[in-house]
Design a protein around this motif. Structure first.
Motif, PDB file in Angstrom:
ATOM      1  N   GLY A 134      67.280  22.841  37.367  1.00  0.00           N
ATOM      2  CA  GLY A 134      67.707  23.286  38.506  1.00  0.00           C
ATOM      3  C   GLY A 134      66.469  23.893  39.417  1.00  0.00           C
ATOM      4  O   GLY A 134      65.381  23.743  39.190  1.00  0.00           O
ATOM      5  N   PRO A 135      67.130  24.385  40.901  1.00  0.00           N
ATOM      6  CA  PRO A 135      65.938  24.729  41.498  1.00  0.00           C
ATOM      7  C   PRO A 135      65.415  26.149  41.201  1.00  0.00           C
ATOM      8  O   PRO A 135      65.881  27.006  40.204  1.00  0.00           O
ATOM      9  CB  PRO A 135      66.796  25.124  42.823  1.00  0.00           C
ATOM     10  N   GLN A 136      64.105  26.523  41.733  1.00  0.00           N
ATOM     11  CA  GLN A 136      63.554  27.806  41.629  1.00  0.00           C
ATOM     12  C   GLN A 136      64.163  28.774  42.106  1.00  0.00           C
ATOM     13  O   GLN A 136      64.609  28.390  43.792  1.00  0.00           O
ATOM     14  CB  GLN A 136      62.027  27.765  41.885  1.00  0.00           C
ATOM     15  N   ILE A 137      64.913  29.869  41.930  1.00  0.00           N
ATOM     16  CA  ILE A 137      65.396  30.760  42.559  1.00  0.00           C
ATOM     17  C   ILE A 137      64.617  32.340  42.682  1.00  0.00           C
ATOM     18  O   ILE A 137      65.235  33.132  43.565  1.00  0.00           O
ATOM     19  CB  ILE A 137      66.932  30.896  42.196  1.00  0.00           C
ATOM     20  N   ALA A 138      63.695  32.240  42.005  1.00  0.00           N
ATOM     21  CA  ALA A 138      62.922  33.788  41.901  1.00  0.00           C
ATOM     22  C   ALA A 138      61.531  33.479  41.412  1.00  0.00           C
ATOM     23  O   ALA A 138      61.003  32.443  40.800  1.00  0.00           O
ATOM     24  CB  ALA A 138      63.725  34.704  41.006  1.00  0.00           C
ATOM     25  N   SER A 139      60.811  34.644  41.558  1.00  0.00           N
ATOM     26  CA  SER A 139      59.345  34.643  41.030  1.00  0.00           C
ATOM     27  C   SER A 139      58.981  36.095  40.651  1.00  0.00           C
ATOM     28  O   SER A 139      59.832  37.143  41.183  1.00  0.00           O
ATOM     29  CB  SER A 139      58.359  34.213  41.990  1.00  0.00           C
ATOM     30  N   ARG A 140      58.291  36.280  39.843  1.00  0.00           N
ATOM     31  CA  ARG A 140      57.984  37.644  39.294  1.00  0.00           C
ATOM     32  C   ARG A 140      56.353  37.530  38.781  1.00  0.00           C
ATOM     33  O   ARG A 140      56.038  36.779  38.209  1.00  0.00           O
ATOM     34  CB  ARG A 140      58.787  38.008  38.192  1.00  0.00           C
ATOM     35  N   ALA A 141      55.633  38.659  39.287  1.00  0.00           N
ATOM     36  CA  ALA A 141      54.517  39.075  38.925  1.00  0.00           C
ATOM     37  C   ALA A 141      53.937  40.389  38.259  1.00  0.00           C
ATOM     38  O   ALA A 141      54.636  41.309  38.754  1.00  0.00           O
ATOM     39  CB  ALA A 141      53.374  38.881  40.027  1.00  0.00           C
ATOM     40  N   GLU A 152      47.575  39.080  34.573  1.00  0.00           N
ATOM     41  CA  GLU A 152      48.706  39.404  35.590  1.00  0.00           C
ATOM     42  C   GLU A 152      49.448  38.129  35.365  1.00  0.00           C
ATOM     43  O   GLU A 152      48.975  36.689  35.446  1.00  0.00           O
ATOM     44  CB  GLU A 152      48.092  39.156  36.808  1.00  0.00           C
ATOM     45  N   GLN A 153      50.805  38.065  34.928  1.00  0.00           N
ATOM     46  CA  GLN A 153      51.725  36.946  34.342  1.00  0.00           C
ATOM     47  C   GLN A 153      52.566  36.608  35.807  1.00  0.00           C
ATOM     48  O   GLN A 153      53.063  37.544  35.982  1.00  0.00           O
ATOM     49  CB  GLN A 153      52.341  37.069  33.184  1.00  0.00           C
ATOM     50  N   VAL A 154      52.256  35.565  36.351  1.00  0.00           N
ATOM     51  CA  VAL A 154      53.016  35.156  37.382  1.00  0.00           C
ATOM     52  C   VAL A 154      53.983  34.043  37.226  1.00  0.00           C
ATOM     53  O   VAL A 154      53.637  32.919  36.714  1.00  0.00           O
ATOM     54  CB  VAL A 154      52.126  34.417  38.599  1.00  0.00           C
ATOM     55  N   GLU A 155      55.321  34.451  36.940  1.00  0.00           N
ATOM     56  CA  GLU A 155      56.320  33.559  36.577  1.00  0.00           C
ATOM     57  C   GLU A 155      57.315  33.096  37.662  1.00  0.00           C
ATOM     58  O   GLU A 155      57.626  33.722  38.470  1.00  0.00           O
ATOM     59  CB  GLU A 155      57.246  34.376  35.701  1.00  0.00           C
ATOM     60  N   PRO A 217      62.854  32.056  47.531  1.00  0.00           N
ATOM     61  CA  PRO A 217      63.171  32.448  46.307  1.00  0.00           C
ATOM     62  C   PRO A 217      62.898  33.971  46.112  1.00  0.00           C
ATOM     63  O   PRO A 217      61.917  34.731  46.803  1.00  0.00           O
ATOM     64  CB  PRO A 217      61.915  31.955  45.235  1.00  0.00           C
ATOM     65  N   ALA A 218      63.976  34.860  45.532  1.00  0.00           N
ATOM     66  CA  ALA A 218      63.745  36.048  45.370  1.00  0.00           C
ATOM     67  C   ALA A 218      62.494  36.637  44.371  1.00  0.00           C
ATOM     68  O   ALA A 218      62.054  35.784  43.873  1.00  0.00           O
ATOM     69  CB  ALA A 218      65.123  36.823  44.720  1.00  0.00           C
ATOM     70  N   ILE A 219      61.955  37.700  44.906  1.00  0.00           N
ATOM     71  CA  ILE A 219      60.959  38.387  44.467  1.00  0.00           C
ATOM     72  C   ILE A 219      61.363  39.488  43.473  1.00  0.00           C
ATOM     73  O   ILE A 219      61.764  40.500  43.832  1.00  0.00           O
ATOM     74  CB  ILE A 219      59.709  38.925  45.231  1.00  0.00           C
ATOM     75  N   LEU A 220      61.295  39.412  42.314  1.00  0.00           N
ATOM     76  CA  LEU A 220      61.654  40.268  41.013  1.00  0.00           C
ATOM     77  C   LEU A 220      60.650  41.286  40.875  1.00  0.00           C
ATOM     78  O   LEU A 220      59.497  40.814  40.830  1.00  0.00           O
ATOM     79  CB  LEU A 220      61.984  39.762  39.937  1.00  0.00           C
ATOM     80  N   GLN A 221      60.936  42.590  40.737  1.00  0.00           N
ATOM     81  CA  GLN A 221      59.953  43.770  40.594  1.00  0.00           C
ATOM     82  C   GLN A 221      59.603  43.996  39.271  1.00  0.00           C
ATOM     83  O   GLN A 221      58.623  44.521  39.050  1.00  0.00           O
ATOM     84  CB  GLN A 221      60.175  45.012  41.468  1.00  0.00           C
TER      85      GLN A 221
END
Length: 222
Positions: A134-141, A152-155, A217-221
């Motif tokens: 499915g689609p990308q809905i978020a990212s996290r660094a 620095e892991q960027v997901e 996409p949401a940015i997760l903290q």
């Protein structure tokens, strides 16, 4: 006779009692340091200890800032796997810092796109193939230590629908230290006291199920 005063000094930053250095001039006479009361010595020791702790904290903070600024980047793809009942599949790990749960996924290999990496990880960790990603809905660094190196892991987080019966850990080819595979209802996920990454996963899934794919996409903290 000429008298020469040789001042006291602190040879160790944690020391609180002044001592006299050796007198290089053989004709000089060292004057005695005035005696200190027990209370005065204790106070000086306490002051020196507090100062030493502040210096150590400042050094550690500075070192961490340096490490984080010098961190290498590691791209990763993760998948929020939902079954036919809107349960989410999480994997259990223990990497020395405590037990936690996380979504399937891992690093993007050289020459791979994120979506290709996501599908590969599903096969390696869950033993599933022919998944429609499915689609990308978020990212996290997040910056943390990987193999002793600040990274620095960027997901990027994708979604996928996989029937529960299709997941077969026996067919997984690279389990990467996975201790357990478990389907979670959103209610169970919301009230658990166990550590789950990423933080805010329940809210993210609820919004996706309610509102569909976000425009951005949401940015997760965490």
């Amino acid at each position: 006779m000429n008298h020469k005063w040789v001042g006291g000094f602190f040879p160790d930053p944690d020391s609180a009692i002044p001592v006299l250095p050796p007198v290089p001039d053989g004709n000089a006479t060292t004057l005695a340091v005035p005696s200190l009361t027990t209370a005065a010595i204790s106070e000086r020791r306490a002051q020196a200890t507090a100062g030493s702790r502040r210096r150590r904290k400042a050094l550690i903070a500075g070192w961490l800032r340096y490490c984080m600024s010098a961190a290498r980047r590691r791209d990763a793809a993760r998948v929020i796997v939902l079954d036919e009942n809107d349960r989410v599949l999480l994997l259990r790990y223990d990497e020395g810092g405590g037990v936690f749960w996380a979504t399937p996924g891992g690093a993007v290999d050289a020459g791979e796109a994120h979506n290709q990496a996501a599908l590969r990880e599903l096969k390696e960790e869950l033993g599933v193939e022919d998944v429609e990603l499915g689609p990308q809905i978020a990212s996290r660094a997040k910056t943390h230590m990987i193999n002793g190196e600040p990274t620095e892991q960027v997901e990027l987080y994708f979604t996928a629908r996989v029937p529960a019966g299709q997941v077969d850990p026996a067919n997984a080819t690279q389990t990467d230290g996975i201790l357990a595979w478990q389907w979670w209802t959103l209610a169970d996920l919301d009230r658990t006291h166990q550590t789950v990454y990423p933080l805010g996963l329940t809210t993210l899934i609820e919004r996706y199920l309610r509102d569909g794919v976000p425009t951005v996409p949401a940015i997760l903290q965490g």
